[in-house]
Design an enzyme around this catalytic site. Structure first.
Site, short mmCIF file in Angstrom:
data_model
loop_
_atom_site.label_atom_id
_atom_site.label_comp_id
_atom_site.label_asym_id
_atom_site.label_seq_id
_atom_site.Cartn_x
_atom_site.Cartn_y
_atom_site.Cartn_z
N SER A 119 0.82 -1.22 0.00
CA SER A 119 0.00 0.00 0.00
C SER A 119 0.84 1.25 0.00
CB SER A 119 -0.89 0.02 1.25
OG SER A 119 -1.49 1.27 1.43
N TYR A 143 -1.25 0.12 10.23
CA TYR A 143 -1.61 -0.52 8.95
C TYR A 143 -0.44 -0.41 7.97
CZ TYR A 143 -3.38 -0.94 4.24
OH TYR A 143 -3.53 -1.29 2.92
N LYS A 147 2.36 -3.29 6.29
CA LYS A 147 2.61 -3.48 4.86
C LYS A 147 4.11 -3.38 4.57
CE LYS A 147 -1.47 -4.36 3.34
NZ LYS A 147 -1.79 -5.69 2.75
C1 WQD Z 1 -9.38 9.81 0.47
C2 WQD Z 1 -9.47 11.32 0.63
C3 WQD Z 1 -9.80 12.03 2.91
C4 WQD Z 1 -13.81 10.37 3.38
C5 WQD Z 1 -6.66 5.00 2.52
C6 WQD Z 1 -5.57 4.16 3.13
C7 WQD Z 1 -4.63 3.72 2.05
C8 WQD Z 1 -5.39 3.01 0.98
C9 WQD Z 1 -6.50 3.92 0.43
C10 WQD Z 1 -5.29 0.62 1.28
C11 WQD Z 1 -8.71 11.80 1.86
C12 WQD Z 1 -10.99 12.40 2.04
C13 WQD Z 1 -12.58 10.71 2.86
C14 WQD Z 1 -14.76 11.39 3.66
C15 WQD Z 1 -13.21 13.03 2.90
N1 WQD Z 1 -5.94 1.80 1.43
N2 WQD Z 1 -12.29 12.02 2.63
N3 WQD Z 1 -14.42 12.67 3.40
O1 WQD Z 1 -6.99 7.95 3.45
O2 WQD Z 1 -6.29 8.44 1.04
O3 WQD Z 1 -6.11 6.13 1.94
O4 WQD Z 1 -7.32 4.26 1.53
O5 WQD Z 1 -4.23 0.40 0.82
O6 WQD Z 1 -3.70 2.86 2.61
O7 WQD Z 1 -4.85 4.97 4.03
O8 WQD Z 1 -8.34 7.10 1.48
O9 WQD Z 1 -10.72 7.12 0.86
O10 WQD Z 1 -10.08 7.39 3.31
O11 WQD Z 1 -9.68 9.25 1.75
O12 WQD Z 1 -12.93 14.23 2.67
O13 WQD Z 1 -15.91 11.13 4.13
O14 WQD Z 1 -10.85 11.66 0.85
O15 WQD Z 1 -9.47 13.09 3.79
O16 WQD Z 1 -8.13 13.04 1.55
P1 WQD Z 1 -6.91 7.52 2.03
P2 WQD Z 1 -9.78 7.65 1.90
#
Ligand code: WQD
Length: 327
Positions: A119, A143, A147
């Site tokens: 990841s 997490y 990885k």
């Molecule tokens: C994406 C963006 C949030 C929800 C995670 C894991 C990473 C990978 C992908 C596995 C961010 C914003 C989110 C909401 C928002 N997983 N957001 N409102 O955190 O980039 O990555 O998932 O490998 O390892 O860390 O993904 O989808 O949570 O967020 O504004 O209700 O959307 O702040 O900028 P993230 P996410």
């Protein structure tokens, strides 16, 4: 060729299984069905097994022998950043012990080729415009740590047992290739927004004061079918003669902000989505976009689907309409 796909009843794993079955490979899905669905393993053999259990190594070795498998793709792991902070011991045990059992089973069964689901979380919060694999990993949550440790374990197993291994560092995966393989967990931006709308609620944008063009966080969203294709390319790479690298980013090389994603969802839904602007979420880097040079130049893989393709497939699956893009 026979491939054992551990976690193959899950969201990403089932897309890889479907592509492997479509190209005529024999696939054995190993899954504990704790979050996956047996129906997703259509066309493959299914072995219900929790690879984190003490006796899993022997059981896996048996199935590797019995199926004549020549490769393994390992997906099975917990992947919620927030949960990993609250319950690190769950992540240390299941993510690491599970992989240890898989690698030990491969060594004892003489299976050499292993593709590992890693990841972008291994990078933590890099302060660079494009993330390359040369960046020194610095995970900021358990997490991401599991990885990175997993990648080290692959390297140790490769040296000790002459395995051929590759780790794919996923950026932000979304969309679906088939409606029945859609992401049913509401843990990432696209399903969270769609779930909020289904419940008549406003989606919340976590912060609008980042140093980005529209103030919201930028991520590299990659279609799950493109990601699945990258696993097929990785298998072919391991079966080849030249293997200069063991770690590859998997993304598009293009960034999209939270508001970009919401605008794309508005287009796909045919209705304007007006989100609430909430506070920043701790641990969120302002921008996380990958360089795709290494995977393109070495595996010949590039993403082919756009952000609109991603959200249209997610919307179609949610609406249960047949237009959900197939691979
Ligand atoms: C994406 C963006 C949030 C929800 C995670 C894991 C990473 C990978 C992908 C596995 C961010 C914003 C989110 C909401 C928002 N997983 N957001 N409102 O955190 O980039 O990555 O998932 O490998 O390892 O860390 O993904 O989808 O949570 O967020 O504004 O209700 O959307 O702040 O900028 P993230 P996410």
């Amino acid at each position: 060729m026979t491939t054992l796909v551990i976690g193959g009843a899950g969201y990403i794993g089932s897309h890889v299984v479907r592509l492997l079955v479509e190209r005529g490979e024999h696939v054995v899905v190993v899954d504990d069905l704790s979050t996956g669905f047996a129906e997703r393993a259509r066309g493959a053999d299914l072995v219900e097994l929790d690879v984190t259990l003490p006796d899993a190594q022997d059981k896996l070795a048996f199935h590797l022998h019995a199926s004549g498998a020549d490769s393994v793709i390992h997906f099975a792991a917990h992947k919620q950043v927030g949960e990993s902070v609250a319950k690190p011991e769950l992540y240390w045990h299941d993510n690491i012990a599970g992989l240890a059992n898989v690698l030990a089973a491969c060594a004892s069964a003489g299976v050499r080729d292993v593709v590992f689901s890693s990841s972008a979380a291994v990078y933590g919060v890099p302060d660079v415009d494009l993330v390359t694999e040369e960046l020194i990993p610095a995970p900021i949550n358990p997490y991401g740590e599991t990885k990175l440790v997993g990648e080290w374990m692959l390297a140790d197993a490769e040296r000790a047992h002459d395995l051929r291994t590759v780790a794919l560092r996923y950026f932000n995966v979304a969309g679906t290739g088939w409606p029945d393989l859609a992401d049913t967990q509401v843990m990432n931006l696209v399903p969270i927004v769609l779930d909020a709308l289904d419940k008549g609620k406003k989606p919340i944008v976590f912060g609008e004061d980042y140093d980005t063009p529209d103030g919201t966080c930028i991520r590299d969203y990659v279609h799950v079918v493109d990601l699945a294709e990258a696993h097929i390319s990785a298998l072919d790479y391991l079966r080849g003669e030249e293997r200069p690298y063991r770690v590859f980013n998997v993304g598009t090389g293009t960034g999209s902000s939270v508001l970009d994603v919401i605008a794309a969802l508005s287009r796909a839904l045919g209705e304007e989505i007006v989100p609430e602007i909430g506070p920043r979420r701790p641990g969120d880097p302002a921008k996380l976009v990958c360089s795709t040079d290494r995977i393109r130049e070495t595996l010949g893989w590039s993403s082919s689907k756009s952000l609109d393709d991603i959200v249209e497939s997610a919307v179609a699956a949610r609406r249960g309409t047949p237009e959900a893009t197939s691979a």
